[in-house]
Write a protein that holds these residues in place. Structure first.
Motif, PDB file in Angstrom:
ATOM      1  N   PHE A   2       0.539  -0.751  -0.172  1.00 39.95           N
ATOM      2  CA  PHE A   2      -0.344   0.285  -0.074  1.00 39.95           C
ATOM      3  C   PHE A   2       0.939   1.307   0.303  1.00 39.95           C
ATOM      4  CE2 PHE A   2      -2.373  -3.254   2.335  1.00 39.95           C
ATOM      5  CZ  PHE A   2      -2.888  -3.477   1.676  1.00 39.95           C
ATOM      6  N   CYS A   3       0.401   1.981  -0.977  1.00 45.25           N
ATOM      7  CA  CYS A   3       1.079   3.225  -0.977  1.00 45.25           C
ATOM      8  C   CYS A   3       1.713   4.514   0.301  1.00 45.25           C
ATOM      9  CB  CYS A   3       0.536   4.547  -1.825  1.00 45.25           C
ATOM     10  SG  CYS A   3      -0.949   4.929  -1.346  1.00 45.25           S
ATOM     11  N   SER A   4       0.515   4.172   1.361  1.00 42.93           N
ATOM     12  CA  SER A   4       0.971   4.357   2.993  1.00 42.93           C
ATOM     13  C   SER A   4       1.827   3.654   4.030  1.00 42.93           C
ATOM     14  CB  SER A   4      -1.023   4.809   3.338  1.00 42.93           C
ATOM     15  OG  SER A   4      -1.355   3.178   4.121  1.00 42.93           O
ATOM     16  N   GLN A   5       2.108   2.739   3.245  1.00 41.88           N
ATOM     17  CA  GLN A   5       3.206   2.208   4.204  1.00 41.88           C
ATOM     18  C   GLN A   5       4.464   3.195   3.756  1.00 41.88           C
ATOM     19  OE1 GLN A   5       2.173  -2.149   1.689  1.00 41.88           O
ATOM     20  NE2 GLN A   5       3.942  -2.498   3.314  1.00 41.88           N
ATOM     21  N   ASP A   6       4.820   3.703   2.952  1.00 38.76           N
ATOM     22  CA  ASP A   6       5.607   4.859   2.634  1.00 38.76           C
ATOM     23  C   ASP A   6       5.371   6.145   3.640  1.00 38.76           C
ATOM     24  OD1 ASP A   6       7.708   2.290   1.845  1.00 38.76           O
ATOM     25  OD2 ASP A   6       6.907   3.471  -0.393  1.00 38.76           O
ATOM     26  N   TRP A   7       4.676   6.428   4.452  1.00 39.00           N
ATOM     27  CA  TRP A   7       3.811   7.521   4.753  1.00 39.00           C
ATOM     28  C   TRP A   7       5.046   8.159   6.579  1.00 39.00           C
ATOM     29  CZ3 TRP A   7      -2.180   8.103   3.599  1.00 39.00           C
ATOM     30  CH2 TRP A   7      -1.563   8.449   1.977  1.00 39.00           C
ATOM     31  N   PRO A   8       5.837   9.204   6.109  1.00 37.37           N
ATOM     32  CA  PRO A   8       6.163   8.950   7.455  1.00 37.37           C
ATOM     33  C   PRO A   8       5.267   9.773   8.531  1.00 37.37           C
ATOM     34  CG  PRO A   8       7.451  10.283   6.108  1.00 37.37           C
ATOM     35  CD  PRO A   8       6.265   9.409   5.301  1.00 37.37           C
ATOM     36  N   CYS A   9       3.843   9.585   8.185  1.00 37.11           N
ATOM     37  CA  CYS A   9       2.932  10.063   9.125  1.00 37.11           C
ATOM     38  C   CYS A   9       1.854   8.724   9.603  1.00 37.11           C
ATOM     39  CB  CYS A   9       1.954  11.618   8.687  1.00 37.11           C
ATOM     40  SG  CYS A   9       1.327  10.602   7.238  1.00 37.11           S
ATOM     41  N   VAL A  10       2.762   8.117   8.813  1.00 36.11           N
ATOM     42  CA  VAL A  10       1.338   6.331   9.454  1.00 36.11           C
ATOM     43  C   VAL A  10       3.009   5.293  10.003  1.00 36.11           C
ATOM     44  CG1 VAL A  10       0.834   4.543   8.513  1.00 36.11           C
ATOM     45  CG2 VAL A  10       0.293   6.731   7.292  1.00 36.11           C
ATOM     46  N   PRO A  11       2.715   5.005  11.114  1.00 37.37           N
ATOM     47  CA  PRO A  11       4.462   4.945  12.301  1.00 37.37           C
ATOM     48  C   PRO A  11       4.283   3.357  11.566  1.00 37.37           C
ATOM     49  CG  PRO A  11       2.144   5.803  13.746  1.00 37.37           C
ATOM     50  CD  PRO A  11       1.560   5.975  12.479  1.00 37.37           C
ATOM     51  N   LYS A  12       5.338   3.334  11.490  1.00 35.57           N
ATOM     52  CA  LYS A  12       6.192   1.647  11.091  1.00 35.57           C
ATOM     53  C   LYS A  12       5.781   0.697  11.961  1.00 35.57           C
ATOM     54  CE  LYS A  12       8.129   2.656   7.386  1.00 35.57           C
ATOM     55  NZ  LYS A  12       8.109   2.250   5.691  1.00 35.57           N
ATOM     56  N   LYS A  13       5.492   1.631  13.104  1.00 42.62           N
ATOM     57  CA  LYS A  13       5.640  -0.106  14.280  1.00 42.62           C
ATOM     58  C   LYS A  13       3.570  -0.646  13.979  1.00 42.62           C
ATOM     59  CE  LYS A  13       5.109  -0.586  19.527  1.00 42.62           C
ATOM     60  NZ  LYS A  13       3.456  -0.920  18.721  1.00 42.62           N
ATOM     61  N   ALA A  14       3.066   0.490  13.664  1.00 47.75           N
ATOM     62  CA  ALA A  14       1.518   0.142  13.204  1.00 47.75           C
ATOM     63  C   ALA A  14       0.870  -1.155  11.980  1.00 47.75           C
ATOM     64  CB  ALA A  14       0.625   1.855  13.304  1.00 47.75           C
ATOM     65  N   TRP A  15       2.654  -0.814  11.316  1.00 46.25           N
ATOM     66  CA  TRP A  15       2.402  -1.393  10.178  1.00 46.25           C
ATOM     67  C   TRP A  15       2.720  -2.967  10.541  1.00 46.25           C
ATOM     68  CZ3 TRP A  15       0.237  -1.493   5.470  1.00 46.25           C
ATOM     69  CH2 TRP A  15      -0.658   0.055   4.965  1.00 46.25           C
ATOM     70  N   TYR A  16       3.724  -3.502  11.625  1.00 47.91           N
ATOM     71  CA  TYR A  16       4.247  -4.909  11.918  1.00 47.91           C
ATOM     72  C   TYR A  16       3.522  -4.966  12.959  1.00 47.91           C
ATOM     73  CZ  TYR A  16       8.701  -2.666  10.780  1.00 47.91           C
ATOM     74  OH  TYR A  16      10.125  -2.250   9.747  1.00 47.91           O
ATOM     75  N   ASP A  17       2.469  -4.301  13.146  1.00 49.97           N
ATOM     76  CA  ASP A  17       1.759  -5.122  14.542  1.00 49.97           C
ATOM     77  C   ASP A  17       0.229  -5.751  13.791  1.00 49.97           C
ATOM     78  OD1 ASP A  17       3.307  -3.852  16.586  1.00 49.97           O
ATOM     79  OD2 ASP A  17       1.701  -2.229  16.902  1.00 49.97           O
ATOM     80  N   ALA A  18       0.249  -4.667  12.966  1.00 54.60           N
ATOM     81  CA  ALA A  18      -1.547  -5.164  11.980  1.00 54.60           C
ATOM     82  C   ALA A  18      -0.918  -6.516  11.028  1.00 54.60           C
ATOM     83  CB  ALA A  18      -1.954  -3.991  10.802  1.00 54.60           C
ATOM     84  N   ILE A  19       0.200  -6.532  10.485  1.00 47.18           N
ATOM     85  CA  ILE A  19       0.460  -7.872   9.177  1.00 47.18           C
ATOM     86  C   ILE A  19       0.842  -8.614  10.448  1.00 47.18           C
ATOM     87  CG2 ILE A  19       2.595  -8.591   8.023  1.00 47.18           C
ATOM     88  CD1 ILE A  19       2.590  -5.824   7.231  1.00 47.18           C
ATOM     89  N   ASN A  20       1.555  -8.268  11.913  1.00 52.59           N
ATOM     90  CA  ASN A  20       2.313  -9.669  12.686  1.00 52.59           C
ATOM     91  C   ASN A  20       0.385 -10.625  13.266  1.00 52.59           C
ATOM     92  OD1 ASN A  20       4.468  -9.595  12.830  1.00 52.59           O
ATOM     93  ND2 ASN A  20       4.907  -8.065  14.415  1.00 52.59           N
ATOM     94  N   GLU A  21      -0.921  -9.140  13.667  1.00 54.11           N
ATOM     95  CA  GLU A  21      -2.323  -9.593  13.860  1.00 54.11           C
ATOM     96  C   GLU A  21      -2.609 -10.697  12.669  1.00 54.11           C
ATOM     97  OE1 GLU A  21      -6.323  -7.737  15.000  1.00 54.11           O
ATOM     98  OE2 GLU A  21      -4.905  -6.980  13.830  1.00 54.11           O
ATOM     99  N   ALA A  22      -2.284  -9.664  10.954  1.00 52.68           N
ATOM    100  CA  ALA A  22      -3.199 -10.870  10.651  1.00 52.68           C
ATOM    101  C   ALA A  22      -2.631 -12.412  10.395  1.00 52.68           C
ATOM    102  CB  ALA A  22      -3.141  -9.850   9.262  1.00 52.68           C
ATOM    103  N   ASN A  23      -1.179 -12.555  10.611  1.00 47.87           N
ATOM    104  CA  ASN A  23      -0.320 -13.931  10.611  1.00 47.87           C
ATOM    105  C   ASN A  23      -1.024 -14.832  11.397  1.00 47.87           C
ATOM    106  OD1 ASN A  23       1.382 -13.901   7.560  1.00 47.87           O
ATOM    107  ND2 ASN A  23       2.687 -12.387   8.918  1.00 47.87           N
ATOM    108  N   ASP A  24      -0.938 -14.217  12.504  1.00 47.20           N
ATOM    109  CA  ASP A  24      -1.495 -15.108  13.603  1.00 47.20           C
ATOM    110  C   ASP A  24      -3.135 -15.490  13.807  1.00 47.20           C
ATOM    111  OD1 ASP A  24       1.085 -14.476  14.680  1.00 47.20           O
ATOM    112  OD2 ASP A  24       0.944 -12.998  16.679  1.00 47.20           O
ATOM    113  N   THR A  25      -3.632 -13.876  13.356  1.00 41.63           N
ATOM    114  CA  THR A  25      -4.537 -15.207  13.586  1.00 41.63           C
ATOM    115  C   THR A  25      -5.728 -15.696  12.465  1.00 41.63           C
ATOM    116  OG1 THR A  25      -6.058 -12.653  12.192  1.00 41.63           O
ATOM    117  CG2 THR A  25      -6.194 -12.742  14.768  1.00 41.63           C
ATOM    118  N   ALA A  26      -4.670 -15.874  11.868  1.00 41.69           N
ATOM    119  CA  ALA A  26      -4.778 -16.509   9.776  1.00 41.69           C
ATOM    120  C   ALA A  26      -5.044 -17.839  10.591  1.00 41.69           C
ATOM    121  CB  ALA A  26      -4.049 -16.335   8.854  1.00 41.69           C
TER     122      ALA A  26
END
Length: 388
Positions: free
Chosen positions: A224-248
């Motif tokens: 997603f283009c917002s993965q490169d945005w400084p205004c969206v914390p990188k940690k939020a992406w890591y947490d969301a991806i980890n949540e998706a992997n853990d719940t699948a």
């Protein structure tokens, strides 16, 4: 962080499905035509993009204000906190729309908006008169005017959300992944039930069912283009991806079948399922939909059959609908769901639908015909599936 307003855009007719997905993720929202307004934070952008199955895009609302003159539009845009949202080298473009507004020239609205953003960035970064390099992260901005109200948004998704990343090639008349997910959510299917996609084509319905059945986030295999945005914390992406992997539930067994008369489509569907990491969840079969003989007593039959819009003659369409109607009627324990733009579908199929719903497959207005089957017997009683 401070609350933000986000918009999940949606095809007409499925806004309620998008809203349900949003609420299931834990957010509050309001429905409007073609969109769902979401109360969230910048940290929530990753989760929404990863998990929304039926939305087209997730947009960040920068501002909404009245603008009946170009001066009002410029003044409204230039005062917005662009420095907080975009770095100096942001690669931004401005798209536009105007409906029932005094500022009807889309091109002029785009130019005014871009000029105001450039001025705001030059002031914010204390670089008056300097050219913006536009070599950094991508920011798709839109100025949309409706009844003289300007809504300024930034698209956080980039490519539309139906681009899951598994369908590199498709059939001649592809069904968008988001619409396929909506069709499935409008059925009575549960992951422990058989699921027959009888016109599988590129496999979209079967693959989306597998993703739903295994609780796999639809955006897990894309960017997603917002993965490169400084205004969206990188940690939020890591947490969301980890949540998706853990719940699948990656290895959950499912009874999903993809059927098509064209062996080339069967191979294509298999390849797409492999890319989606759900190949082991689906049995693909080269066969005629009208020859279907389900192994189980109860389940769901679903399809996006030829409409006659581009691919077949009307006589061929009528013959096909007649044959599947006669065959599926032999299995009263199955609920049947068919999407088509052919107006006389029920007549050709042989009986009226229990319920039908208007949906848009791209720009084509269609009806989603729903035939409710019998429920499994419980305590010597037999009831019909309740409609949604």
């Amino acid at each position: 962080m401070a609350k933000r307003k986000l918009i999940a855009t949606a095809a007409m007719g499925i806004e309620a499905l998008v809203a349900k997905e949003v609420r299931d993720l834990g957010y509050t929202c309001e429905i409007e035509n073609g969109r769902v307004y979401i109360d969230a934070e910048m940290e929530d952008i990753p989760r929404l993009n990863l998990w929304l199955r039926t939305a087209d895009r997730v947009k960040l609302v920068v501002a909404e204000f009245k603008a009946t003159t170009f001066t009002e539009l410029f003044d409204g845009v230039v005062e917005l906190p662009w420095k907080d949202l975009m770095p100096w080298d942001a690669r931004f473009i401005v798209d536009g729309r105007s409906v029932k507004s005094k500022l009807f020239s889309i091109r002029d609205c785009q130019k005014i908006t871009e000029k105001a953003i450039v001025d705001a960035m030059q002031r914010g970064y204390d670089k008056p008169g300097e050219w913006l390099p536009k070599t950094g992260a991508y920011y798709p901005i839109e100025v949309a005017l409706l009844k003289d109200v300007a809504t300024i948004t930034i698209d956080t998704s980039g490519d539309a959300l139906h681009r899951r990343g598994y369908r590199e090639l498709h059939s001649q008349a592809p069904l968008k992944e988001t619409m396929a997910a909506a069709m499935i959510q409008l059925t009575n299917w549960k992951p422990d039930m058989p699921f027959y996609d009888v016109f599988t084509g590129s496999g979209t319905l079967a693959i989306e069912a597998a993703l739903i059945g295994r609780n796999i986030a639809p955006g897990l295999n894309r960017e997603f283009c917002s993965q490169d945005w400084p205004c969206v914390p990188k940690k939020a992406w890591y947490d969301a991806i980890n949540e998706a992997n853990d719940t699948a539930e990656w290895d959950k067994p499912l009874k999903i079948y993809g059927i098509d008369l064209d062996p080339r489509m069967v191979k294509l569907a298999k390849d797409n399922a492999e890319l989606a990491d759900v190949r082991d969840a689906i049995t693909f079969v080269h066969s005629d939909a009208a020859a279907l003989k389900p192994k189980e007593e109860y389940g769901v039959i679903i399809g996006n059959p030829p409409y006659g819009e581009r691919l077949q003659t009307e006589e061929e369409i009528i013959d096909l609908y007649e044959r599947i109607g006669q065959q599926f009627a032999k299995y009263p324990g199955y609920s049947v769901y068919m999407l088509t733009s052919y107006e006389d579908f029920e007549k050709a199929y042989g009986r009226p639908a229990t319920k039908r719903r208007k949906l848009y497959n791209g720009n084509i207005e269609t009806q989603y015909y729903q035939y409710y089957g019998l429920r499994p017997k419980r305590r010597s009683t037999e009831t019909f599936v309740e409609g949604k």
